[in-house]
Motif scaffolding. Structure first.
Motif, PDB file in Angstrom:
ATOM      1  N   PRO A 153       0.803  -1.216   0.000  1.00  0.00           N
ATOM      2  CA  PRO A 153       0.000   0.000   0.000  1.00  0.00           C
ATOM      3  C   PRO A 153       0.839   1.270   0.000  1.00  0.00           C
ATOM      4  N   PHE A 154       0.272   2.300  -0.631  1.00  0.00           N
ATOM      5  CA  PHE A 154       0.849   3.651  -0.690  1.00  0.00           C
ATOM      6  C   PHE A 154       2.170   3.708  -1.447  1.00  0.00           C
ATOM      7  N   SER A 155       2.458   2.709  -2.269  1.00  0.00           N
ATOM      8  CA  SER A 155       3.683   2.735  -3.071  1.00  0.00           C
ATOM      9  C   SER A 155       3.471   3.548  -4.343  1.00  0.00           C
ATOM     10  N   VAL A 156       4.568   4.107  -4.855  1.00  0.00           N
ATOM     11  CA  VAL A 156       4.544   4.915  -6.069  1.00  0.00           C
ATOM     12  C   VAL A 156       5.474   4.267  -7.089  1.00  0.00           C
ATOM     13  N   ILE A 157       4.952   4.031  -8.294  1.00  0.00           N
ATOM     14  CA  ILE A 157       5.718   3.441  -9.375  1.00  0.00           C
ATOM     15  C   ILE A 157       5.857   4.510 -10.459  1.00  0.00           C
ATOM     16  N   LEU A 158       7.103   4.881 -10.775  1.00  0.00           N
ATOM     17  CA  LEU A 158       7.370   5.984 -11.692  1.00  0.00           C
ATOM     18  C   LEU A 158       7.726   5.486 -13.097  1.00  0.00           C
ATOM     19  N   PRO A 159       7.741   6.392 -14.093  1.00  0.00           N
ATOM     20  CA  PRO A 159       7.990   5.992 -15.480  1.00  0.00           C
ATOM     21  C   PRO A 159       9.255   5.158 -15.650  1.00  0.00           C
ATOM     22  N   GLY A 160       9.143   4.103 -16.464  1.00  0.00           N
ATOM     23  CA  GLY A 160      10.280   3.244 -16.767  1.00  0.00           C
ATOM     24  C   GLY A 160      10.500   2.108 -15.792  1.00  0.00           C
ATOM     25  N   ALA A 161       9.720   2.040 -14.723  1.00  0.00           N
ATOM     26  CA  ALA A 161       9.885   0.963 -13.742  1.00  0.00           C
ATOM     27  C   ALA A 161       9.539  -0.383 -14.372  1.00  0.00           C
ATOM     28  N   ILE A 162      10.363  -1.373 -14.062  1.00  0.00           N
ATOM     29  CA  ILE A 162      10.125  -2.755 -14.480  1.00  0.00           C
ATOM     30  C   ILE A 162      10.215  -3.608 -13.221  1.00  0.00           C
ATOM     31  N   ILE A 163       9.124  -4.248 -12.868  1.00  0.00           N
ATOM     32  CA  ILE A 163       9.097  -5.100 -11.683  1.00  0.00           C
ATOM     33  C   ILE A 163       8.899  -6.524 -12.182  1.00  0.00           C
ATOM     34  N   GLU A 164       9.967  -7.319 -12.139  1.00  0.00           N
ATOM     35  CA  GLU A 164       9.930  -8.646 -12.737  1.00  0.00           C
ATOM     36  C   GLU A 164       9.139  -9.639 -11.884  1.00  0.00           C
ATOM     37  N   ASP A 165       8.845 -10.802 -12.482  1.00  0.00           N
ATOM     38  CA  ASP A 165       8.004 -11.846 -11.890  1.00  0.00           C
ATOM     39  C   ASP A 165       8.415 -12.194 -10.457  1.00  0.00           C
ATOM     40  N   PHE A 166       7.421 -12.465  -9.622  1.00  0.00           N
ATOM     41  CA  PHE A 166       7.573 -12.960  -8.252  1.00  0.00           C
ATOM     42  C   PHE A 166       8.310 -11.989  -7.329  1.00  0.00           C
ATOM     43  N   SER A 167       8.312 -10.722  -7.667  1.00  0.00           N
ATOM     44  CA  SER A 167       8.907  -9.704  -6.796  1.00  0.00           C
ATOM     45  C   SER A 167       7.836  -9.112  -5.899  1.00  0.00           C
ATOM     46  N   THR A 168       8.284  -8.549  -4.794  1.00  0.00           N
ATOM     47  CA  THR A 168       7.380  -7.909  -3.838  1.00  0.00           C
ATOM     48  C   THR A 168       7.925  -6.534  -3.495  1.00  0.00           C
ATOM     49  N   VAL A 169       7.041  -5.554  -3.490  1.00  0.00           N
ATOM     50  CA  VAL A 169       7.407  -4.183  -3.136  1.00  0.00           C
ATOM     51  C   VAL A 169       6.730  -3.853  -1.813  1.00  0.00           C
ATOM     52  N   GLY A 170       7.515  -3.473  -0.810  1.00  0.00           N
ATOM     53  CA  GLY A 170       6.981  -3.158   0.513  1.00  0.00           C
ATOM     54  C   GLY A 170       6.170  -1.872   0.507  1.00  0.00           C
ATOM     55  N   PRO A 171       5.342  -1.669   1.540  1.00  0.00           N
ATOM     56  CA  PRO A 171       4.529  -0.459   1.645  1.00  0.00           C
ATOM     57  C   PRO A 171       5.374   0.807   1.612  1.00  0.00           C
ATOM     58  N   TYR A 172       4.780   1.874   1.081  1.00  0.00           N
ATOM     59  CA  TYR A 172       5.383   3.217   1.035  1.00  0.00           C
ATOM     60  C   TYR A 172       6.669   3.275   0.225  1.00  0.00           C
ATOM     61  N   SER A 173       6.854   2.384  -0.723  1.00  0.00           N
ATOM     62  CA  SER A 173       8.071   2.381  -1.532  1.00  0.00           C
ATOM     63  C   SER A 173       7.889   3.235  -2.782  1.00  0.00           C
ATOM     64  N   CYS A 174       8.993   3.714  -3.317  1.00  0.00           N
ATOM     65  CA  CYS A 174       9.011   4.462  -4.566  1.00  0.00           C
ATOM     66  C   CYS A 174       9.936   3.724  -5.524  1.00  0.00           C
ATOM     67  N   ILE A 175       9.379   3.230  -6.630  1.00  0.00           N
ATOM     68  CA  ILE A 175      10.133   2.411  -7.571  1.00  0.00           C
ATOM     69  C   ILE A 175      10.270   3.161  -8.892  1.00  0.00           C
ATOM     70  N   PHE A 176      11.508   3.295  -9.375  1.00  0.00           N
ATOM     71  CA  PHE A 176      11.740   3.988 -10.642  1.00  0.00           C
ATOM     72  C   PHE A 176      12.795   3.285 -11.494  1.00  0.00           C
ATOM     73  N   THR A 177      13.193   2.069 -11.104  1.00  0.00           N
ATOM     74  CA  THR A 177      14.194   1.309 -11.851  1.00  0.00           C
ATOM     75  C   THR A 177      13.675  -0.118 -12.067  1.00  0.00           C
ATOM     76  N   LYS A 178      14.576  -1.009 -12.432  1.00  0.00           N
ATOM     77  CA  LYS A 178      14.230  -2.416 -12.634  1.00  0.00           C
ATOM     78  C   LYS A 178      14.430  -3.188 -11.337  1.00  0.00           C
ATOM     79  N   ILE A 179      13.411  -3.954 -10.957  1.00  0.00           N
ATOM     80  CA  ILE A 179      13.496  -4.859  -9.807  1.00  0.00           C
ATOM     81  C   ILE A 179      13.603  -6.268 -10.379  1.00  0.00           C
ATOM     82  N   LYS A 180      14.686  -6.950 -10.060  1.00  0.00           N
ATOM     83  CA  LYS A 180      14.930  -8.276 -10.626  1.00  0.00           C
ATOM     84  C   LYS A 180      13.959  -9.320 -10.076  1.00  0.00           C
ATOM     85  N   LYS A 181      13.775 -10.363 -10.851  1.00  0.00           N
ATOM     86  CA  LYS A 181      12.867 -11.461 -10.521  1.00  0.00           C
ATOM     87  C   LYS A 181      13.143 -12.012  -9.124  1.00  0.00           C
ATOM     88  N   GLY A 182      12.072 -12.132  -8.323  1.00  0.00           N
ATOM     89  CA  GLY A 182      12.174 -12.765  -7.014  1.00  0.00           C
ATOM     90  C   GLY A 182      12.736 -11.895  -5.913  1.00  0.00           C
TER      91      GLY A 182
END
Length: 193
Positions: free
Chosen positions: A131-160
């Protein structure tokens, strides 16, 4: 009276392809929507959908989320989830440059006075975004990944991977065999139909 939109109501909102068994609240808002939705999708109250969005099967978008796909588009693959009040943007002002915000400028002045980041966002299979996470342009969140609450993602998150704010650590998914669960569930869906 149903609390969910029917297929004809969804098509009027700009959803050109709608799968089976979808539960999409009557309390969503759409703007210039160009969207496809797979089977077994649930979209809760107060969600805002804008621009180009592709939602695959078995996706849940919880209350208060905004998906702003613009022309670049947002892709949410199978079995992914957005928890309450997540915000996804494919277009954003630059936060690092000494420039003006682009929202009220015309195209000509926007090029002169603003810096804009504009890229597609991809969310893979079996991804959970807290909850309350922000995903910005160009973000890639690969399969089986988890983003914790209040996170800001703007890059690639690798699988798992599990990501929370600025810390990243590898998660052991052997105990939680998501690939096997997905196969079992898809087999179940085939037999169910």
């Amino acid at each position: 009276m149903s609390e969910y939109l029917n297929k004809s109501q969804l098509k009027k909102l700009g959803i050109f392809k709608i799968g089976k068994n979808c539960k999409i609240s009557k309390n969503i808002r759409t703007y210039s929507l160009n969207c496809s939705i797979g089977d077994n999708v649930r979209i809760d109250d107060d969600v805002i959908l804008k621009g180009k969005i592709n939602i695959y099967s078995n996706v849940h978008i919880a209350r208060g989320c905004t998906l702003s796909g613009g022309k670049n588009g947002i892709i949410m693959d199978k079995f992914s989830t957005l928890s309450n009040f997540c915000q996804i943007f494919t277009v954003s002002d630059s936060f690092l440059s000494a420039v003006a915000s682009a929202a009220t400028f015309n195209d000509k002045d926007r090029k002169k006075f603003c810096r804009i980041h504009s890229k597609k966002v991809f969310i893979g299979k079996c991804v959970i975004i807290g909850p309350f996470s922000v995903i910005l342009p160009g973000a890639i969140i690969e399969d089986f990944s988890t983003v914790g609450p209040y996170s800001c993602i703007f890059t690639k998150i690798k699988k798992g991977y599990f990501v929370s704010n600025i810390s990243t650590k590898k998660i052991n998914y052997k105990k939680r065999n998501i690939l096997e669960l997905e196969k079992i569930y898809e087999k179940y869906l085939k037999n169910y139909r």
